[in-house]
Write a protein that holds these residues in place. Sequence first.
Motif, PDB file in Angstrom:
ATOM      1  N   ASP A  23       0.821  -1.216   0.000  1.00 62.46           N
ATOM      2  CA  ASP A  23       0.000   0.000   0.000  1.00 62.46           C
ATOM      3  C   ASP A  23       0.850   1.259   0.000  1.00 62.46           C
ATOM      4  OD1 ASP A  23      -2.033  -1.852   0.605  1.00 62.46           O
ATOM      5  OD2 ASP A  23      -1.633  -1.563   2.742  1.00 62.46           O
ATOM      6  N   MET A  25       3.091   2.037   1.957  1.00 62.21           N
ATOM      7  CA  MET A  25       3.617   2.362   3.287  1.00 62.21           C
ATOM      8  C   MET A  25       5.025   1.799   3.368  1.00 62.21           C
ATOM      9  SD  MET A  25       2.020   3.870   5.783  1.00 62.21           S
ATOM     10  CE  MET A  25       0.428   4.529   6.156  1.00 62.21           C
ATOM     11  N   ARG A  52       8.489  -0.760  27.049  1.00 58.19           N
ATOM     12  CA  ARG A  52       9.491  -0.685  25.984  1.00 58.19           C
ATOM     13  C   ARG A  52      10.580   0.313  26.336  1.00 58.19           C
ATOM     14  NH1 ARG A  52       4.455  -0.576  22.012  1.00 58.19           N
ATOM     15  NH2 ARG A  52       4.330  -2.786  21.551  1.00 58.19           N
ATOM     16  N   GLY A 148       4.022  13.633  14.819  1.00 61.70           N
ATOM     17  CA  GLY A 148       3.174  13.787  15.994  1.00 61.70           C
ATOM     18  C   GLY A 148       3.686  12.944  17.149  1.00 61.70           C
ATOM     19  N   SER A 150       2.417  10.342  18.726  1.00 61.34           N
ATOM     20  CA  SER A 150       2.353   8.882  18.553  1.00 61.34           C
ATOM     21  C   SER A 150       3.552   8.403  17.755  1.00 61.34           C
ATOM     22  CB  SER A 150       1.076   8.470  17.813  1.00 61.34           C
ATOM     23  OG  SER A 150      -0.048   8.773  18.586  1.00 61.34           O
ATOM     24  N   HIS A 154       6.693   5.923  18.379  1.00 61.98           N
ATOM     25  CA  HIS A 154       7.009   4.883  17.399  1.00 61.98           C
ATOM     26  C   HIS A 154       8.506   4.894  17.064  1.00 61.98           C
ATOM     27  CE1 HIS A 154       6.910   2.612  13.618  1.00 61.98           C
ATOM     28  NE2 HIS A 154       5.727   2.156  13.995  1.00 61.98           N
ATOM     29  N   THR A 158      11.071   1.883  17.861  1.00 65.85           N
ATOM     30  CA  THR A 158      11.444   1.035  16.713  1.00 65.85           C
ATOM     31  C   THR A 158      12.543   1.616  15.827  1.00 65.85           C
ATOM     32  OG1 THR A 158       9.907   2.037  15.133  1.00 65.85           O
ATOM     33  CG2 THR A 158       9.002   0.340  16.581  1.00 65.85           C
ATOM     34  N   LEU A 162       6.483   4.455  10.127  1.00 61.89           N
ATOM     35  CA  LEU A 162       5.671   3.823   9.108  1.00 61.89           C
ATOM     36  C   LEU A 162       5.104   4.983   8.307  1.00 61.89           C
ATOM     37  CD1 LEU A 162       5.103   0.894   8.676  1.00 61.89           C
ATOM     38  CD2 LEU A 162       3.214   1.068  10.275  1.00 61.89           C
ATOM     39  N   ARG A 164       4.667   7.167   4.255  1.00 58.85           N
ATOM     40  CA  ARG A 164       4.381   7.091   2.832  1.00 58.85           C
ATOM     41  C   ARG A 164       5.216   8.147   2.137  1.00 58.85           C
ATOM     42  NH1 ARG A 164       0.236   4.892   0.702  1.00 58.85           N
ATOM     43  NH2 ARG A 164      -0.552   4.409   2.762  1.00 58.85           N
TER      44      ARG A 164
ATOM     45  N   ASN B 118      -2.171  12.744   9.199  1.00 57.37           N
ATOM     46  CA  ASN B 118      -1.465  11.566   9.654  1.00 57.37           C
ATOM     47  C   ASN B 118      -1.702  11.302  11.140  1.00 57.37           C
ATOM     48  OD1 ASN B 118       0.383   9.628   8.795  1.00 57.37           O
ATOM     49  ND2 ASN B 118       2.033  10.716   9.824  1.00 57.37           N
ATOM     50  N   ASN B 119      -1.608  12.366  11.930  1.00 56.32           N
ATOM     51  CA  ASN B 119      -1.806  12.226  13.373  1.00 56.32           C
ATOM     52  C   ASN B 119      -3.192  11.685  13.707  1.00 56.32           C
ATOM     53  OD1 ASN B 119       0.727  13.131  14.075  1.00 56.32           O
ATOM     54  ND2 ASN B 119       0.106  15.235  14.490  1.00 56.32           N
ATOM     55  N   LYS B 122      -3.425   7.986  13.697  1.00 48.62           N
ATOM     56  CA  LYS B 122      -2.673   7.328  14.765  1.00 48.62           C
ATOM     57  C   LYS B 122      -3.504   7.189  16.035  1.00 48.62           C
ATOM     58  CE  LYS B 122       1.041   7.595  12.215  1.00 48.62           C
ATOM     59  NZ  LYS B 122       1.706   6.448  11.624  1.00 48.62           N
ATOM     60  N   ILE B 123      -4.546   8.018  16.174  1.00 50.03           N
ATOM     61  CA  ILE B 123      -5.316   7.949  17.411  1.00 50.03           C
ATOM     62  C   ILE B 123      -6.745   7.475  17.169  1.00 50.03           C
ATOM     63  CG2 ILE B 123      -3.929   9.799  18.427  1.00 50.03           C
ATOM     64  CD1 ILE B 123      -6.515  11.570  18.137  1.00 50.03           C
ATOM     65  N   ASP B 172      -6.923   5.081   2.746  1.00 54.61           N
ATOM     66  CA  ASP B 172      -5.776   4.223   2.542  1.00 54.61           C
ATOM     67  C   ASP B 172      -6.018   2.840   3.168  1.00 54.61           C
ATOM     68  OD1 ASP B 172      -2.539   4.572   2.402  1.00 54.61           O
ATOM     69  OD2 ASP B 172      -3.200   3.257   4.000  1.00 54.61           O
ATOM     70  N   ALA B 173      -5.738   1.772   2.406  1.00 51.77           N
ATOM     71  CA  ALA B 173      -6.096   0.418   2.851  1.00 51.77           C
ATOM     72  C   ALA B 173      -5.441   0.043   4.180  1.00 51.77           C
ATOM     73  CB  ALA B 173      -5.711  -0.587   1.770  1.00 51.77           C
ATOM     74  N   PHE B 174      -4.169   0.385   4.317  1.00 49.19           N
ATOM     75  CA  PHE B 174      -3.473   0.013   5.544  1.00 49.19           C
ATOM     76  C   PHE B 174      -4.048   0.762   6.752  1.00 49.19           C
ATOM     77  CE2 PHE B 174      -0.108   0.999   8.631  1.00 49.19           C
ATOM     78  CZ  PHE B 174       0.225  -0.278   9.024  1.00 49.19           C
ATOM     79  N   ARG B 175      -4.287   2.036   6.548  1.00 49.39           N
ATOM     80  CA  ARG B 175      -4.820   2.838   7.652  1.00 49.39           C
ATOM     81  C   ARG B 175      -6.220   2.375   8.033  1.00 49.39           C
ATOM     82  NH1 ARG B 175      -2.258   8.364   5.279  1.00 49.39           N
ATOM     83  NH2 ARG B 175      -0.599   8.566   6.823  1.00 49.39           N
ATOM     84  N   ASP B 184      -2.170  -1.444  17.120  1.00 48.09           N
ATOM     85  CA  ASP B 184      -1.061  -0.667  17.644  1.00 48.09           C
ATOM     86  C   ASP B 184       0.071  -0.747  16.622  1.00 48.09           C
ATOM     87  OD1 ASP B 184       1.269   0.102  18.976  1.00 48.09           O
ATOM     88  OD2 ASP B 184       1.269  -1.675  20.266  1.00 48.09           O
ATOM     89  N   GLU B 185       0.397   0.370  16.022  1.00 46.39           N
ATOM     90  CA  GLU B 185       1.406   0.360  14.946  1.00 46.39           C
ATOM     91  C   GLU B 185       2.782  -0.056  15.438  1.00 46.39           C
ATOM     92  OE1 GLU B 185       1.774   3.808  12.570  1.00 46.39           O
ATOM     93  OE2 GLU B 185      -0.265   3.650  11.786  1.00 46.39           O
ATOM     94  N   ILE B 186       3.076   0.281  16.688  1.00 46.30           N
ATOM     95  CA  ILE B 186       4.403  -0.076  17.199  1.00 46.30           C
ATOM     96  C   ILE B 186       4.541  -1.597  17.230  1.00 46.30           C
ATOM     97  CG2 ILE B 186       5.934   0.010  19.202  1.00 46.30           C
ATOM     98  CD1 ILE B 186       4.885   2.789  19.766  1.00 46.30           C
TER      99      ILE B 186
END
Lengths: 472, 212
Positions: A23, A25, A52, A148, A150, A154, A158, A162, A164, B118-119, B122-123, B172-175, B184-186
């Motif tokens: 996608d 990403m 973590r 941001g 979050s 991340h 890591t 993630l 684009r 984008n932010n 994430k939430i 977006d497909a992933f989002r 949780d993306e992490i």
Amino acid sequence: MMQTLYDKLWNQHVVPTESGGADGMALLYIDRHLVHEVTSPQAFESLKMAGRRPWRLNSILAVADHNVPTTERGGGISDPVSRLQVDTLDKNCDELGITEFKMNDMRQGIVHVIGPEQGATLPGMTVVCGDSHTSTHGALGCLAFGIGTSEVEHVLATQCLLTRKSKSMRVAVEGKLGLGVTAKDIALAVIGQIGTAGGTGYAIEFAGDAIRSLTVEGRMTLCNMAIEAGARAGMVAVDETTIEYIKGRPFAPRGQLWDRAVAHWQTLHSDDDAIFDKTVVLDATNIRPQVTWGTSPEMVTTIDGRVPDPVSINDTVKRQDLEQALKYMGLKPNTPIQSIILDKIFIGSCTNSRIEDLRAAAKVIKGRRIASTIKLALVVPGSGLVKRQAEEEGLDKIFKTAGFEWREPGCSMCLAMNDDRLSKGERCASTSNRNFEGRQGPGGRTHLVSPAMAAAAAIAGHFVDVSQMDVG
Amino acid sequence: MEKFQNFTGIVVPLDRANVDTDAIIPKQFLKSIKRSGFGQYLFDEWRYLDHGEPGMDVTQRQLNPDFVLNKPRYQSAQILLGRSNFGCGSSREHAPWALQDYGFKVVIAPSFADIFFNNCFKIGLLPIILENNILDQLFDKVYNTEGYVLNVSLNDQLLITPTEERISFEVDAFRKHCLLNGLDEIGLTLQHAEEIKQFEQRHREQQPWLFL
Ligand code: SF4
């Protein structure tokens, strides 16, 4: 395949994964993570709650800048809420072993000033920070953008984001800049032309001979404001000017490693014939000193201009915006910019608080005094080291003799999170980057200009064309 | 992150372009070290007539009756209708936090600033981009119909109006996947920890000066 600078930086940092960039990403590896007190506490807290730890400690450099007082700091921060935020950063950094320049460290300053100053941001890096003006660092030929909270977490957890890939835009400024015209004026002229959303979805590369002839500090001013054009990242190709700038800085490589690094950095430019999704060309000779008159950086004109008249605008939404902006700014249509009278002057912020900015302002001010109608004129150097350098050159004396206050480094009146702010209705010539409603204090009115223009306005009490002044 | 579920919510129109993050949540509230509690200060300078500072008792403050969020007909709105370049300005996640904390689940606009957009994901706040002409119609309908609601189905990527009109939107497909499953993306990224380590090692060999 011909590559843009952005393509190169991007490709060198994508972590290949099995599911690889599905996608669109990508997992982008981050070399440098800059951290400040406002956008990090929640990230550290969640990181801890999830059990973590930071992935790579030496990628992180932290500093408190937004909340710190710019007056004498011996007594600490008096506002308990600001103090808690700065203390929280100190505590998180101490606990985790993160390098931090604390408030009374000579190296403390605005995060986007100290990164390049320390050589902590280098060409070819990916640089992130929980702050939109991270685009500044792109001046060194790196890929730098704001994230941001979050995402701060991340990256801590890591070492990756993630994300684009953006589209690419080349903004070429060709020709020679006129007298009194600076990188700030280029930035505002570009935004005036493409609009504050013109760069949305793009990474901008600034190119052309006017850009190549800028110093690295000038390039920083320009890249700093890429975000004001809507672009997350702005960048300039590496050249001899860049390499000269980096040499000998504390975090920069030395010896053999330096030579290897330089060889790599010399490849960091767009290939001839590389294809951009969009190209914008400006003629440098046409750029005049800029002044914003409204509540968005695109509401800008030249020092010879006038405040626009809503009557001349057909689009309803745009007209209403303009009317709203003029009402907030307390300005009448068709007012000549040069007749706008100011209350306060602010020279500082990550856009314009480096040594060259202070020199440019001091040059205009030397031997003069600020107008008696100016209530407050502030100079806030971008870092402790900038401040020291300026004092060594005697700039502080020039400012003080003229009636300016000479302060400790920090964000200060750029966003008024500390005590430096505008009162309701006060009008300020500011070298910062945002003129949004309330940005410099509730009800405050901000006009964005270059340091030389702010200095000239301080002397005259209203905007004047600095290129017409008899300077040093 | 909570899973994003279908819902029907009241729509509130915010008819201004370039709504910036300073307007969404003024900086004096960014001093908080918490993630919650920002909803009461959402659009603070527009919403209240007095100047707000953190810790104030908002029930004692003077509401601006002209501001759209204060109109009785839009109380408990969950969908915000905005104009172009919504969320421009700073990277502060406090802006989407404040919108979400207030009760918004969806923001609709013709365009958003990148970092803000984008932010939101994430939430678990869904930003939807619609074309200007569709938005103009929505603004009209909301102004003309008290209690105007939209049904939001992320799964089908549809907004359904009270008259059963269906407006589709892109996501977006992933989002979408992350939102629907509350992922949780992490955690997702750490599934690639080995690949990151291998990359890091190569990167360090090629450009050791990045690791000083
Ligand atoms: S100086 Fe202003 S724009 Fe720069 S980081 Fe500080 S608050 Fe942000």
